[in-house]
Enzyme design. Structure first.
Site, mmCIF file in Angstrom:
data_model
loop_
_atom_site.group_PDB
_atom_site.id
_atom_site.type_symbol
_atom_site.label_atom_id
_atom_site.label_comp_id
_atom_site.label_asym_id
_atom_site.label_seq_id
_atom_site.Cartn_x
_atom_site.Cartn_y
_atom_site.Cartn_z
ATOM 1 N N ARG A 91 0.828 -1.208 0.000
ATOM 2 C CA ARG A 91 0.000 0.000 0.000
ATOM 3 C C ARG A 91 0.858 1.252 0.000
ATOM 4 O O ARG A 91 1.722 1.410 0.848
ATOM 5 C CB ARG A 91 -0.891 0.022 1.264
ATOM 6 N N GLY A 100 -3.392 9.847 -8.021
ATOM 7 C CA GLY A 100 -2.303 9.530 -8.929
ATOM 8 C C GLY A 100 -1.293 8.562 -8.343
ATOM 9 O O GLY A 100 -0.476 7.990 -9.047
ATOM 10 N N ARG A 335 -7.761 7.645 9.742
ATOM 11 C CA ARG A 335 -7.165 8.975 9.598
ATOM 12 C C ARG A 335 -8.223 9.969 10.021
ATOM 13 O O ARG A 335 -9.407 9.637 10.110
ATOM 14 C CB ARG A 335 -6.744 9.226 8.152
ATOM 15 N N ARG A 571 -13.567 53.877 -2.678
ATOM 16 C CA ARG A 571 -13.074 54.380 -3.964
ATOM 17 C C ARG A 571 -14.030 55.456 -4.443
ATOM 18 O O ARG A 571 -15.241 55.365 -4.202
ATOM 19 C CB ARG A 571 -13.030 53.267 -4.995
ATOM 20 N N ARG A 626 -10.340 57.271 -0.578
ATOM 21 C CA ARG A 626 -9.209 57.465 -1.484
ATOM 22 C C ARG A 626 -9.575 58.495 -2.534
ATOM 23 O O ARG A 626 -10.590 58.359 -3.219
ATOM 24 C CB ARG A 626 -8.851 56.147 -2.161
ATOM 25 N N GLU A 758 1.674 51.697 -2.358
ATOM 26 C CA GLU A 758 1.380 50.761 -3.439
ATOM 27 C C GLU A 758 2.427 50.815 -4.541
ATOM 28 O O GLU A 758 2.260 50.224 -5.600
ATOM 29 C CB GLU A 758 -0.018 51.035 -4.011
ATOM 30 N N GLY A 779 -1.790 49.208 -0.514
ATOM 31 C CA GLY A 779 -2.614 48.893 -1.682
ATOM 32 C C GLY A 779 -1.936 47.728 -2.373
ATOM 33 O O GLY A 779 -1.165 47.894 -3.306
ATOM 34 N N ASN A 781 -2.881 45.405 -4.313
ATOM 35 C CA ASN A 781 -3.125 45.065 -5.728
ATOM 36 C C ASN A 781 -2.094 45.754 -6.604
ATOM 37 O O ASN A 781 -1.394 45.114 -7.391
ATOM 38 C CB ASN A 781 -4.518 45.512 -6.173
ATOM 39 N N ASP A 782 -1.995 47.086 -6.466
ATOM 40 C CA ASP A 782 -1.013 47.803 -7.265
ATOM 41 C C ASP A 782 0.402 47.436 -6.846
ATOM 42 O O ASP A 782 1.289 47.306 -7.680
ATOM 43 C CB ASP A 782 -1.221 49.322 -7.150
ATOM 44 N N CYS A 845 -5.662 47.529 2.161
ATOM 45 C CA CYS A 845 -6.954 47.636 1.497
ATOM 46 C C CYS A 845 -6.963 46.901 0.157
ATOM 47 O O CYS A 845 -7.930 46.963 -0.579
ATOM 48 C CB CYS A 845 -7.341 49.088 1.304
ATOM 49 N N TYR A 865 -5.233 46.933 10.969
ATOM 50 C CA TYR A 865 -6.488 46.392 10.443
ATOM 51 C C TYR A 865 -6.299 45.857 9.035
ATOM 52 O O TYR A 865 -5.327 46.183 8.354
ATOM 53 C CB TYR A 865 -7.595 47.468 10.439
HETATM 54 P P1 ADP Z 1 -6.459 3.622 -0.329
HETATM 55 O O1 ADP Z 1 -5.356 4.505 0.129
HETATM 56 O O2 ADP Z 1 -6.837 3.808 -1.736
HETATM 57 O O3 ADP Z 1 -7.598 3.596 0.627
HETATM 58 P P2 ADP Z 1 -5.638 1.162 0.866
HETATM 59 O O4 ADP Z 1 -4.203 0.865 1.016
HETATM 60 O O5 ADP Z 1 -6.324 1.630 2.069
HETATM 61 O O6 ADP Z 1 -5.818 2.155 -0.334
HETATM 62 O O7 ADP Z 1 -6.243 -0.192 0.340
HETATM 63 C C1 ADP Z 1 -7.312 -0.374 -0.531
HETATM 64 C C2 ADP Z 1 -8.282 -1.364 0.060
HETATM 65 O O8 ADP Z 1 -7.630 -2.580 0.408
HETATM 66 C C3 ADP Z 1 -8.920 -0.847 1.325
HETATM 67 O O9 ADP Z 1 -10.255 -1.232 1.346
HETATM 68 C C4 ADP Z 1 -8.146 -1.550 2.392
HETATM 69 O O10 ADP Z 1 -8.891 -1.679 3.558
HETATM 70 C C5 ADP Z 1 -7.840 -2.888 1.761
HETATM 71 N N1 ADP Z 1 -6.643 -3.490 2.313
HETATM 72 C C6 ADP Z 1 -5.407 -2.961 2.365
HETATM 73 N N2 ADP Z 1 -4.550 -3.784 2.981
HETATM 74 C C7 ADP Z 1 -5.250 -4.880 3.335
HETATM 75 C C8 ADP Z 1 -4.918 -6.078 4.022
HETATM 76 N N3 ADP Z 1 -3.699 -6.289 4.475
HETATM 77 N N4 ADP Z 1 -5.894 -6.959 4.215
HETATM 78 C C9 ADP Z 1 -7.146 -6.742 3.757
HETATM 79 N N5 ADP Z 1 -7.521 -5.640 3.107
HETATM 80 C C10 ADP Z 1 -6.582 -4.709 2.900
HETATM 81 MG MG MG Z 2 -7.706 3.159 2.368
HETATM 82 MG MG MG Z 3 -4.076 51.389 -6.530
#
Ligand code: ADP
Ligand code: MG
Ligand code: MG
Length: 886
Positions: A91, A100, A335, A571, A626, A758, A779, A781-782, A845, A865
């Site tokens: 992961r 990405g 998280r 203004r 101004r 400005e 100022g 912006n200017d 401003c 301010y």
């Molecule tokens: P993302 O960052 O896209 O959430 P994850 O690393 O969390 O990716 O993983 C994608 C999916 O795979 C999630 O549903 C996660 O819970 C599951 N997953 C990741 N590692 C394991 C694992 N060791 N066992 C079972 N499921 C996993």
């Molecule tokens: Mg995940």
């Molecule tokens: Mg000006």
């Protein structure tokens, strides 16, 4: 020697830099004693070393082997073992989660032999084959770069052959065939066999994670979000647990509170017999946590208990991934959860009430952008709507109205009570009045920093700009969409400034409760209560005062309701437009002093009236006015138009004396670079009558109010000063006017005289200027234009997008103050100005006065301010409070 690999048991949540967000939180949960499948994290440092040298650091392989051996020992199984294999997931996980990056690969360790071992050991051949086909699919597409569609097409074909849409209907034979098909797809499209060696699988996947740091999407996202390029990502290798082992297993996601509304109480989805992303893929219907209690009470209860533990521990709303394997609950991720602006405000206040955090912390957890978001009206998402085009989301909000194509029609229709949307190719200062009365502004050209976008944002007006699919014909009064549909003047359209969408017809709109609250209405909504409490806390915490930029009494009054503590910039240009244009023309074409004073005399009472209304709206609070700033030719007709009119008049033998005079004036005042031409204080020195007339209007209006029992605190501000001598020249005349007005009216008007800072020269000589000024107003912006040497109107539409893409600046310096450059000038001017004149009052401003990051900077350098447009006032109050939190 650097350590590149850490066991989950050896980390904690504060090590996101080294272990990435996912790794740090897995470590934290492990150390909380929660059921987390064991594993280890390869650090971001290893990734950085790999990206720099193009190869894995020498010691990495040995370290991974060591940790893998530990993991195998702990699990009592060997990776990819033919009879009872240990499987792992690989992961990615950077400090900040970003699009990405490589998708997680599950079930690493399966191959043609170990799949049989897994089948035998689990006594479930279908499960083993299902896991293997998932591995082939994920590994093939993410690590070996085979187009994911090849796999999903093959999977769909298999289901179709069985006349089903459900993965679960595929049996052992189907899956066996699919495994062979997938391997063939890999052979064909990747030009190699699927690697049978489990260690090679792991290594290839790890490298693919490292490489994914540099995918186009990730690079683009980092630029947009201002995430440094050199952080690198960590890689987490974790023992697999299986939610796809039949109906006593499953996987789910949950939040400790509702991330959409902020409601207290858990919120989540669960899917039986599912692995990984199945639960969010939407292919099968999930069940709620309450229903999960019916299916597997024990796991459900344990999950609820863990959610409570996590929320108490993180003191914030947590976003959680879990899996149940044959009745045993496993935690796979947590998280601090993303949330809507509404949820952010409500959760912060709830948590303060619950004693989890204090109000300072609650204030840290919300921000000005979220508040701004809550202030705009919204389209009802459930309503039916027809999309015409999509442009840029330049200024949020939902606007419905009749399309109009010029500012005059906008004004005329608006006066008749019509809601209008002003549609232009792009806007110019000429369109201002039209923009003010319109519900929204739509342009087919220009970006988020175009005139339309910037002005609309400043006014809190909804704006979609750069909708290139629209062919706007302002002469005909219509626009045509690329697919051929034509919208004519008067047709109703709807624009969504939060998404950039343009709709045909009227889409129903929902009001913002928060604006109604700021307007002083009673609104009984939990969101409003949360906003109100956090605003109170911010007001109590802030040092910066917040003023508004307002040119009309109406704006001033609204800003005051929104909490403005005065006007930082009034203004005066607009006071010379519209019907008064003729008077300004008289002034400009005046051939003698008498003609000039006559013109000024006519303007004086009108100006006085403007100021009187503004003082009334801001009674008891300071008002910075101004003196006129823009070059005079802005008030004259266009050179070409005028020349054409003259030519026509000539043909007909008409005399047109006035037009001839006008044309001469236009030619005389023509400048090739008006921004750097005769404007601001320079005008005040060349045509002194203008500034003295304005000063007189200001002071007479103030005297009138004071005599009438009100109060007025005018601050007269001189624009575009570069040298103290300029200021001194103008100041002497202003002082003389003040003496005259006092004598004539018998009223003492308390007032201040100060200057805009400005121009870079003004900032560099601020010490001298401060000796002649009672206040500075930056100022910005200017100051930004003059420091960078580009004019906003010219550059935003032409090359700004390229500059943003190429990372010259991460965000437009007109949106958020360029702290390194323009900020240094501000800092220096503050220091030198204060040193020379300790009484000097300091404000800003420019538009930056309403920008969160800039406000924090202005607080730090010690301004008194900030001033911003009325709609940004609450945002500035909130951010000024947040700026004080350490
Ligand atoms: P993302 O960052 O896209 O959430 P994850 O690393 O969390 O990716 O993983 C994608 C999916 O795979 C999630 O549903 C996660 O819970 C599951 N997953 C990741 N590692 C394991 C694992 N060791 N066992 C079972 N499921 C996993
Ligand atoms: Mg995940
Ligand atoms: Mg000006």
């Amino acid at each position: 020697m650097t350590t590149f690999v850490f066991d989950f048991a050896d980390g904690n949540k504060d090590q996101k830099d080294l272990l990435g967000g996912k790794g740090a939180n897995l470590a934290e949960m492990t150390n909380l004693g929660l059921p987390v499948p064991p594993g280890f994290t390869i650090t971001t440092e290893a990734c950085r070393a790999y990206l720099e040298s193009g190869g894995q650091p020498d010691t990495l392989e040995a370290e991974v082997s060591e940790h893998l051996a530990d993991l195998e020992k702990k699990m009592g199984r060997t990776l990819g073992d033919a009879s009872d294999p240990l499987l792992v997931s690989v992961r990615s996980g950077a400090k900040f989660s970003m699009p990405g990056m490589m998708e997680t690969v599950l079930n690493i360790g399966l191959n043609d032999e170990s799949v049989a071992g897994l089948a035998q050991h689990s006594d479930d051949e279908r499960f083993a084959l299902d896991s293997y086909r998932r591995l082939l699919q994920m590994f093939g597409s993410t690590v070996l770069d085979v187009d994911a569609e090849h796999f999903s097409d093959a999977l769909d074909a298999a289901k179709k052959a069985k006349d089903t849409t459900e993965d679960l209907d595929l049996d052992v034979e189907d899956l066996r065939t699919l495994v062979e098909d997938f391997k063939a797809l890999i052979r064909e499209h990747a030009g190699r066999e699927f690697p049978q060696d489990p260690r090679e699988q792991m290594e290839l996947a790890t490298k693919a994670v490292f490489d994914s740091w540099n995918t186009d999407r990730a690079v683009l996202y980092r630029r947009q979000e201002r995430i440094p390029e050199d952080l690198g990502t960590a890689v987490n290798i974790q023992a697999m647990v299986f939610g796809n082992r039949g109906m006593t297993s499953g996987s789910g996601v949950c939040f400790t509170r509702d991330p959409a509304s902020g409601d207290q109480g858990v919120y989540g989805d669960y899917l039986q017999n599912a692995q990984g992303e199945d639960v969010v893929a939407g292919t099968r219907n999930t069940v709620s946590l309450a229903d999960m209690a019916e299916i597997d009470k024990e796991s459900h209860d344990e999950l609820i208990e863990i959610m409570e533990t996590l929320e108490k521990h993180y003191k914030d709303m947590c976003d959680i991934e879990f899996t149940v394997e044959d009745g045993k609950l496993w935690m796979l991720q947590t998280r601090v959860g993303k949330r809507t602006p509404e949820a952010a405000f409500r959760i912060a206040v709830h948590m303060a009430d619950e004693g989890l955090i204090d109000m300072d912390e609650a204030l840290r957890r919300v921000n000005g952008e979220q508040l701004a978001n809550l202030m705009f009206p919204r389209f009802d998402v459930n309503a039916e709507r027809t999309l015409l085009a999509k442009g840029m989301n330049a200024s949020p909000g939902a606007a419905v109205g009749r399309a109009v194509f010029d500012w005059a029609t906008a004004v005329e229709w608006a006066e008749n009570g019509e809601d209008v949307i002003l549609v232009r190719k792009e806007t110019t200062p000429e369109d201002l009045h039209g923009m003010m009365v319109a519900r929204g502004v739509l342009t087919s050209r220009g970006g988020k920093t175009s005139h339309a976008a910037v002005v609309a944002r400043g006014m809190g007006r909804t704006c979609v700009c750069g909708a290139e699919a629209l062919d706007v014909d302002t002469r005909e009064g219509e626009f045509t969409v690329r697919d051929g549909k034509t919208i004519r003047e008067g047709d109703v359209i709807s624009i969504d400034g939060s998404t950039g969408e343009v709709f045909d017809g009227a889409v129903p709109v929902a009001d913002s409760f928060v604006v109604r609250y700021f307007e002083g209405q009673e609104v009984d909504e939990p969101l409003v209560e949360a906003v109100a409490r956090l605003m109170d806390h911010a007001d109590a915490a802030r040092r910066l005062r917040v003023r508004t930029n307002a040119d009309t009494a109406e704006d001033a009054a609204r800003a005051r309701r929104f909490g403005a503590q005065g006007i930082g910039l009034c203004r005066t240009e607009h006071m010379f437009l519209g019907e008064r244009r003729g008077l300004v023309e008289n002034l400009i074409v005046a051939e003698s002093d008498d003609e000039q004073s006559a013109a000024l005399d006519e303007l004086l009472p009108l100006q006085r009236h403007d100021f009187l209304e503004i003082f009334e709206a801001m009674d008891g609070l300071p008002v910075t006015i101004r003196l006129i700033d823009p070059p005079l030719h802005e008030f004259l007709p266009d050179l070409t138009d005028l020349s054409v009119a003259m030519a026509v008049a000539d043909v007909h033998g008409h005399r047109k004396k006035r037009q001839r005079k006008l044309l001469k004036a236009v030619q005389r005042l023509h400048e090739s670079n008006p921004m750097l031409g005769l404007r601001g204080v320079r005008l005040g020195i060349v045509i002194p009558g203008l500034f003295t007339m304005q000063t007189r209007a200001i002071l007479e209006a103030a005297a009138e109010r004071i005599r009438g029992g009100g109060s007025a605190e005018p601050e007269i501000m001189i624009p575009l000063v570069a040298s103290v001598r300029e200021l001194d020249l103008v100041r002497a005349r202003i002082k003389q006017v003040a003496i005259d007005v006092q004598e004539e009216t018998g009223t003492t008007v308390p007032h201040k005289i100060g200057t805009m800072i400005e121009l870079p020269r003004a900032a560099m000589t601020a010490g001298e200027i401060a000796g002649s000024a009672e206040f500075f107003s930056f100022g910005t912006n200017d100051l930004t234009q003059m420091t960078w040497g580009f004019s906003r109107d010219d550059v935003e539409a032409s090359f700004f997008s390229t500059y943003l893409e190429q990372g010259v600046f991460p965000v437009s310096p007109f949106e958020s103050l360029d702290i390194d450059g323009v900020g240094s000038l501000v800092r220096r001017a503050v220091e030198d100005g204060k040193a020379a004149n300790p009484e000097l009052h300091l404000g800003v401003c420019g538009e930056h006065g309403g920008d969160p990051a800039s406000i924090h900077f202005f607080d730090e350098v010690g301004l008194d301010y900030v001033s911003c447009s009325p709609f940004r006032v609450p945002v500035a109050r909130l951010e000024a409070g947040r700026a004080r939190l350490t």
